[in-house]
Enzyme design. Structure first.
Site: not given
Lengths: 263, 306
Positions: B72, B131, B246
């Site tokens: 967050g 995100c 990734g």
């Protein structure tokens, strides 16, 4: 199938003990034989959050919780039969030097909780433990009876003199380090206290380890929230040698909040 | 002798391995430690206009095939953040990451970075618009469309003269088109990769999602094939260089990402699987592969896979 390294486990509450006006001890129907003194759990309360808590005993698994926020507040509501979920044991434990005969543990406030676990393990290994316990006032002392069962001697100090010696733990620790043959010292409690103990031990050339606390999130070395110096409290600590802790510019001086701001 | 040394905009860096944003980089001390552990560059924690404490925990949960996270965007805010990371004088590249709710906020953040530029020591600025688990930001705010990407890219280029990297999500359709939109609007590089998702993990005993936010982004080995494919698509759509992010945990993973079209790679979850020294180990393995296969420099392999 690849296994998860740190799965969440859920255990049933066996017993809840009111230690004082703000601390409760929760004993679980669960043993964690792999857990070592100084390690911690990430305790998850669904809907409230997840917080690091030091392990007070591995057999039965026991934590002691001060009511300071959402997660600890929910844990304080637990009754026997309730559930506690956790990941762990996590982090680096305390190290007792080989051939040690006598160690000194210094606990401030509920910092005595992991010290009990350490003294218990020391006793199982036929090592004597001396304990110095410090608190603001008599009612802040927790786990005193338990400490007596595993320590050779326990010395109590309070800031206001309502129990034991008046003053802080430092004078007692110094008296013991200078007067007795102590192989290593361990401290857990307020950071200024640990900093003073660490310096004292460095001066006297006695090995010392401290248990450092920082705002922790992931608990597994990824998110960086608990950074101190170039290290992470969760995986490089929470136990650090006095030498390493004193090398961190923030130790004893600054913490960071959930957002990473220095406070 | 094979060399991992490469250009990173105006800098030469010792290898193309970059610490991904959001991992470790909360403090300057942690970024420096990542450099000591072998990174060629580091992307600091993403900064917002105001401080954010982030989502309630659990913030990270391990699954059988990767990590799910919902941090967050915890960060101390642009002012404290630039003060924390500033004065960078190392050989490794520092990249400042910014996240805003819209083009206007990205512009304001970029202007602050520009003001601090002289003393900051940063080599580039990165805008994360990818995100998958923070309301008001990234894919949850629709920032992955070509129109939105153009608008954000222009707003930043307008205010900040540092090379701009646009960090795209692998969870949007048409990554090639998205990257082209960024290039057309003036971006200097694309970072293909962020966590994939959102995903969910449910605890059986509690019968509840484990993450405090309920859902989170998947990282780690599971997402690598998707990122490799997305980098491959983007390489065919743009001329600007690409960072592949990734699932890279080994040197061979990094080589594969470069064959798909990446000039640099970034790694994050690797520190979970291999510890903080992962970066140096990946570099060593890349070098060993290059030496074993007669490759002398990285440009020989970037985009070599047709």
């Amino acid at each position: 199938m690849k296994k998860v390294t740190n799965p969440i486990r859920t255990a049933i509450v066996r017993k809840v003990v009111d230690e004082n006006y703000r601390v409760k001890t929760i004993e679980l129907e669960c043993d964690l034989p792999k857990a070592l003194p100084g390690q911690f759990l990430m305790v998850w309360v669904p809907g409230a959050g997840e917080k690091p808590m030091s392990i007070g005993n591995s057999n039965p698994l026991t934590i002691s919780v001060a009511n300071v926020g959402k997660v600890s507040g929910e844990l304080h509501e637990l009754k026997p039969g309730g559930m506690v979920s956790f990941r762990g044991p996590l982090g680096k434990p305390f190290n007792i030097p080989e051939r040690a005969k006598c160690i000194l543990v210094v606990g401030g406030g509920y910092g005595v909780v992991p010290m009990y676990f350490l003294a218990k393990v020391a006793r199982e290994n036929k090592i004597d433990t001396l304990a110095v316990v410090g608190a603001k006032t008599a009612k802040d002392i927790v786990w005193e009876k338990q400490l007596f069962t595993v320590c050779k001697e326990v010395f109590i100090t309070t800031d206001d003199g309502t129990r034991g010696m008046k003053g802080n733990v430092l004078a007692e620790a110094q008296r013991l380090i200078e007067g007795k043959k102590i192989d290593s010292v361990y401290a857990c409690g307020p950071e200024r206290m640990m900093e003073a103990v660490a310096r004292l031990c460095m001066q006297h050339n006695v090995p010392c380890e401290v248990s450092v606390e920082r705002y922790m999130k992931c608990g597994v070395g990824v998110c960086g929230s608990c950074a101190i110096g170039g290290k992470l409290c969760c995986v490089d600590g929470p136990v650090f040698s006095a030498q390493e802790a004193l090398s961190f510019p923030e130790f004893g001086k600054a913490h960071r909040d959930a957002s990473g701001r220095r406070i | 002798m094979a060399s991992l040394e490469c250009a990173f905009f105006k800098k030469r860096i010792k290898n193309p391995i970059i610490l991904a944003s959001g991992v470790l980089g909360m403090t300057k001390g942690s970024l420096e430690a990542a450099c000591e552990n072998g990174c060629g560059g580091v992307i600091a924690k993403s900064l917002t206009l105001e401080p954010r404490k982030g989502h309630d925990g659990p913030n990270i949960v391990e699954t059988e095939c990767g990590l799910l996270n919902a941090m967050g965007y915890p960060n101390p805010g642009i002012e404290s953040g630039l003060a924390e990371f500033g004065g960078w004088a190392r050989d490794e590249a520092l990249i400042i990451s910014i996240v805003g709710k819209d083009a206007g906020e990205f512009g304001q953040l970029a202007a602050r970075v520009e003001e601090a530029k002289k003393t900051l020591g940063a080599s580039a600025i990165e805008a994360a618009i990818s995100c998958p688990h923070t309301p008001g930001y990234g894919t949850m705010a629709g920032q992955g469309t070509p129109e939105s990407i153009k608008e954000i890219t222009r707003a930043i280029k307008d205010k900040c003269s540092l090379p701009l990297i646009i960090k795209l999500s692998p969870s949007i359709p048409g990554e090639g088109k998205a990257a082209k939109a960024a290039e057309d609007a003036g971006a200097d590089a694309i970072n293909m990769g962020n966590s994939l998702g959102p995903g969910m993990k449910i605890d059986l005993a509690r019968r509840k999602p484990i993450l405090g936010f309920g859902v989170g982004g998947l990282t780690g080995p599971a997402i690598k094939p998707i990122i490799v494919r997305a980098v491959h698509d983007i390489y065919r759509s743009v001329k600007i260089p690409i960072i592949g992010t990734g699932g890279i945990t080994t040197g061979e993973d990094a080589i594969e990402m470069m064959m798909a079209g990446a000039s640099w790679v970034s790694a994050g979850s690797a520190v979970y699987y291999r510890g903080p020294k992962a970066f140096g180990e990946i570099a060593k393995e890349m070098k060993a592969w290059m030496e074993g296969n007669g490759v002398k420099s990285l440009p020989e392999i970037t985009g070599c896979c047709p």
